[in-house]
Write a protein that holds these residues in place. Structure first.
Motif, PDB file in Angstrom:
ATOM      1  N   CYS A  65     -46.417  28.666  22.959  1.00 53.66           N
ATOM      2  CA  CYS A  65     -45.864  27.369  22.551  1.00 53.66           C
ATOM      3  C   CYS A  65     -46.800  26.255  23.051  1.00 53.66           C
ATOM      4  CB  CYS A  65     -44.465  27.197  23.125  1.00 53.66           C
ATOM      5  SG  CYS A  65     -43.392  28.608  22.761  1.00 53.66           S
ATOM      6  N   GLU A 163     -35.442  24.067  19.940  1.00 51.54           N
ATOM      7  CA  GLU A 163     -36.552  23.149  20.284  1.00 51.54           C
ATOM      8  C   GLU A 163     -36.607  21.934  19.361  1.00 51.54           C
ATOM      9  OE1 GLU A 163     -37.418  24.000  23.074  1.00 51.54           O
ATOM     10  OE2 GLU A 163     -37.654  26.162  23.224  1.00 51.54           O
ATOM     11  N   TYR A 235     -39.069  15.862  26.672  1.00 49.64           N
ATOM     12  CA  TYR A 235     -40.372  16.535  26.685  1.00 49.64           C
ATOM     13  C   TYR A 235     -41.237  15.849  27.737  1.00 49.64           C
ATOM     14  CZ  TYR A 235     -45.246  17.317  25.523  1.00 49.64           C
ATOM     15  OH  TYR A 235     -46.579  17.595  25.616  1.00 49.64           O
TER      16      TYR A 235
END
Ligand code: 5AD
Ligand code: SF4
Ligand code: FES
Length: 363
Positions: A65, A163, A235
């Motif tokens: 990722c 996500e 994030y």
């Protein structure tokens, strides 16, 4: 624009446009959002916080990722896996200290050996804690057979973050290969539901290329999927990841933090009875981040109970808190923090979401 007050006793559908309006809001409108979400939480759930002792038992991962500090290709990471005994001891610590539940989390691993390893651990934990501990797994994408075996061995819940619910954005955040497919991930969530796990998902907030519309759709996605639990956080860039190249295009950290609080409040309004975690990533930005989240709608905290010597190797993002502390430190720290905001800890209770309990009664 509708008046949020009218929603306090209803499970409300807000439109994507209304959600975007609140995500972009400031001042009085934001305050109204927070006050409403807070009232809804106190109404349905009360001023109680449930603990999930988090055991980050391995940082080995088969995936890459683009946002994650422990991605496979990050050679700077020292890889570790706890022994079965270390994992079971951590679970016993949780049990003895009144945590009703634990979460077993690791990088994504998949092999017959790994399936067996988890199955053995689940049975050991079940035996040594008289089956009293709620067990959540957060072990990524697996086959239906593996999910089933783990459920039969004693796991109750599964966390798998989508996500982002935007498939195009998902693709931008992951390598283009079958191991990182949006549709496989979605399928896993559907399989987990079918197998009757309590299912949790979540998203990252403030990602590069992400729009307020994406975030609104994320919330509607969660409602549509009828999830029982959610863990979402800001994030936070990590220097040793490909996504770091976009750091200058990101919202300032404080804005990502504010946006996360708004997302939590909106989700509480949309889904009053689910469990919502005040995630550690919030605390990485604001020392009082988790407390703030609890005051506007969250009801779950995941204290880290990983043995201290491993913690600095499980850095998904920068500035992760509690990496020098041990499980006792985090426990006393959290007890003080929770009483400071006039909440209590639901000691020795599993803390299954009301949403799940109601779903069960209706079937
Ligand atoms: N910032 C914030 N959260 C992250 N995660 C992974 N990398 C980051 C990052 N850089 C989250 C993902 C994953 C969870 C275990 O951690 O959402 O599902
Ligand atoms: Fe592995 Fe999870 Fe990190 Fe992706 S987010 S690289 S699956 S640990
Ligand atoms: Fe870990 Fe405060 S929760 S030190």
């Amino acid at each position: 624009m509708s008046n949020l007050q009218q929603y306090i006793d209803l499970e409300t559908v807000l439109s994507a446009e209304e959600i975007v309006h609140f995500l972009n809001s400031e001042g009085d409108t934001t305050l109204q959002l927070f006050t409403t979400a807070r009232k809804i939480k106190l109404n349905y759930i009360g001023n109680v916080v449930h603990f999930r002792g988090l055991i980050e038992f391995s940082n080995i991962c088969r995936k890459n990722c683009y946002y994650c500090g422990i991605r496979k290709d990050n050679n700077a990471v020292q890889r570790y896996t706890l022994s079965e005994d270390e994992i079971v001891s951590a679970a016993q610590f949780a049990h003895q200290n009144g945590y009703g539940s634990i979460v077993l989390q690791s990088g994504e691993l998949a092999s017959p050996q790994f399936t067996d390893f988890i199955e053995r651990i689940l049975r050991k934990i079940h035996d040594t804690t008289n089956g009293q501990l709620g067990i959540t797994l957060s072990l990524g994408e697996q086959t239906e057979e593996t999910y089933l075996r783990w459920k039969q061995a004693g796991a109750h819940r599964y966390l798998l973050r989508i996500e982002t619910s935007n498939p195009a954005l998902y693709q931008q955040l992951h390598p283009n290969n079958p191991l990182h497919s949006f549709h496989s991930r979605l399928n896993c969530l559907l399989t987990l539901k079918k197998l009757d796990y309590q299912v949790g998902t979540g998203v990252m907030i403030g990602l590069p290329f992400q729009t307020p519309e994406d975030l609104a759709n994320d919330l509607l996605f969660m409602r549509q999927l009828d999830i029982d639990m959610c863990g979402m956080g800001p994030y936070i860039e990590h220097e040793q990841t490909p996504l770091y190249a976009y750091k200058d295009s990101l919202l300032p950290l404080q804005k990502r933090f504010d946006l996360t609080l708004k997302m939590i409040a909106l989700l509480r309004i949309l889904m009053p009875k689910i469990n919502i975690a005040a995630t550690t990533a919030l605390q990485a930005i604001d020392p009082l981040g988790r407390e703030k989240a609890i005051q506007i709608g969250a009801n779950i905290i995941m204290p880290n109970i990983t043995p201290s010597k491993y913690r600095q190797h499980y850095l998904l993002y920068e500035n992760k808190p509690c990496t020098d502390e041990n499980a006792d430190d985090c426990l006393s720290c959290l007890e003080a923090r929770i009483s400071m905001i006039n909440h209590r800890i639901g000691k020795n209770e599993r803390g299954d979401s009301l949403h799940y309990q109601q779903r069960k009664r209706n079937t």
